[in-house]
Design an enzyme around this catalytic site. Structure first.
Site, PDB file in Angstrom:
ATOM      1  N   ALA A 265      22.158  12.910  14.340  1.00  0.00           N
ATOM      2  CA  ALA A 265      23.297  11.996  14.256  1.00  0.00           C
ATOM      3  C   ALA A 265      24.522  12.571  14.969  1.00  0.00           C
ATOM      4  CB  ALA A 265      23.609  11.698  12.796  1.00  0.00           C
ATOM      5  N   HIS A 266      25.592  11.758  14.987  1.00  0.00           N
ATOM      6  CA  HIS A 266      26.776  12.143  15.764  1.00  0.00           C
ATOM      7  C   HIS A 266      27.438  13.396  15.209  1.00  0.00           C
ATOM      8  CE1 HIS A 266      29.433   9.149  13.213  1.00  0.00           C
ATOM      9  NE2 HIS A 266      28.801  10.021  12.473  1.00  0.00           N
ATOM     10  N   ASN A 267      27.932  14.202  16.159  1.00  0.00           N
ATOM     11  CA  ASN A 267      28.689  15.419  15.870  1.00  0.00           C
ATOM     12  C   ASN A 267      27.874  16.531  15.227  1.00  0.00           C
ATOM     13  OD1 ASN A 267      31.029  13.030  15.266  1.00  0.00           O
ATOM     14  ND2 ASN A 267      31.490  14.608  16.776  1.00  0.00           N
TER      15      ASN A 267
END
Length: 363
Positions: A265-267
């Site tokens: 997922a993001h980051n």
């Protein structure tokens, strides 16, 4: 079918080993008296290798197959070689090495290169390339690829048919993208990466904010303005997805190995040389340290910090930080259904049983 060189391209065993990246692995040959070194055309398992193939023994449970293998030569540890000598066993040429599995890997790499030549450099006529994109003269771009504005393809990089390289994205030198890999805009892949078919890097992260102006329970989209950065010597499996960051980039460090169907997922930040097996899900903004291993189907919650050198067993649900190196397991073992039901019922009463036990201890 195993990879086999044409008979005229077979190599003497010592020549083959000298021509691979085996020089730094401290190996030596042990052959029966007056034995000629065999010529090798391929590599196989102990049970399937023929008399023109080399095999290896890295797992002791397969040691009994040494007596029946048809392999022309076998890679073994010094302990196995010594045991066979003490037993008077003979007949096989042995390649003695402290790290037989690693030597096997080096040989497999050599056979792959020998049997699958890269092909000529250049851009296929059916590819669509923006005029502002930069493609090195030694790169190869396959049929039906799309290279958008400002993208850069490095020296010796290979793009299989149907790959899409988004605007401003980069593919480093000697990287290989198998057919139908998608890099959205702003994705940067380092050198010598391998990305398998169906992988998608740079799709929007799952970012939404409650927005009552859109209606009761409605969500407003948060644009994902970061990118994805993948280091050198990374391998990414088929249908794995790595989302772009909300503001900062999602980071995959040097030497990371990702299996098929992983969700990053993001980051998320994954440290160097971490290996993650199939079907793992990593929620947003979690940081994973270096040299970690994560077993298949594990789930990591968001905003966690995982230390270096952590081993997470398959199927484990990680919901809090792991600050110390070591092995962690959170899997409830399988059992016959009726037994599992009885055990589950007891687990649901643990708090009550604890209170009763404390009451008994006070009496």
């Amino acid at each position: 079918m195993p990879v086999l060189l044409d008979p005229e391209n077979a190599l003497a065993l010592d020549v083959l080993l000298a021509g691979t990246d085996a020089q730094g692995l401290d190996w030596h040959l042990s052959a029966p008296d007056a034995a000629d070194l065999p010529r090798i055309r391929g590599i196989g398992t102990l049970s399937s290798a023929g008399n023109e193939e080399i095999s290896f023994l890295s797992n002791p449970r397969y040691q009994n197959q040494l007596a029946t293998t048809r392999a022309a030569a076998v890679i073994v540890t010094p302990d196995v070689a010594q045991a066979r000598q003490e037993q008077g066993a003979s007949g096989h040429v042995l390649v003695v090495c402290k790290h037989p599995y690693l030597l096997y890997a080096r040989l497999a790499q050599w056979f792959e290169r020998a049997s699958r030549p890269a092909g000529p450099a250049g851009v296929h006529p059916s590819a669509v390339v923006d005029p502002s994109a930069e493609i090195d003269a030694d790169a190869r771009v396959g049929a039906q690829c799309v290279i958008e504005a400002g993208a850069r393809i490095g020296r010796g990089a290979r793009l299989g048919p149907g790959c899409v390289i988004g605007a401003g994205s980069t593919v480093g030198a000697d990287s290989l993208l198998h057919p139908r890999v998608t890099l959205y805009a702003g994705v940067h892949v380092g050198e010598r990466a391998i990305i398998h078919s169906g992988a998608v890097l740079g799709a929007d992260g799952f970012g939404f904010a409650p927005d009552p102006t859109l209606g009761r329970g409605a969500w407003g989209k948060i644009p994902q303005l970061g990118g994805v950065r993948v280091g050198n010597d990374v391998e990414i499996g088929a249908n794995t997805t790595i989302d772009r960051g909300a503001l900062d980039d999602t980071i995959v460090g040097d030497g990371v190995k990702l299996d098929n169907q992983i969700m990053v997922a993001h980051n998320v930040r994954i440290g160097a040389h971490t290996a993650i097996a199939a079907c793992v899900g990593i929620a947003g903004s979690t940081t994973i340290g270096e040299r970690c291993t994560i077993g298949g189907a594990s789930m990591l919650s968001g905003h966690l910090a995982i230390a270096d050198d952590v081993n997470i067993s398959g199927g484990t649900a990680v919901t809090s930080n792991i600050a110390k190196a070591g092995r962690y397991t959170g899997v409830y073992p399988y059992a016959e259904h009726s037994e599992w039901q009885r055990n589950a019922a007891v687990i649901q009463q643990l708090a009550l049983l604890r209170r009763r036990l404390r009451a008994l201890e006070r009496e």
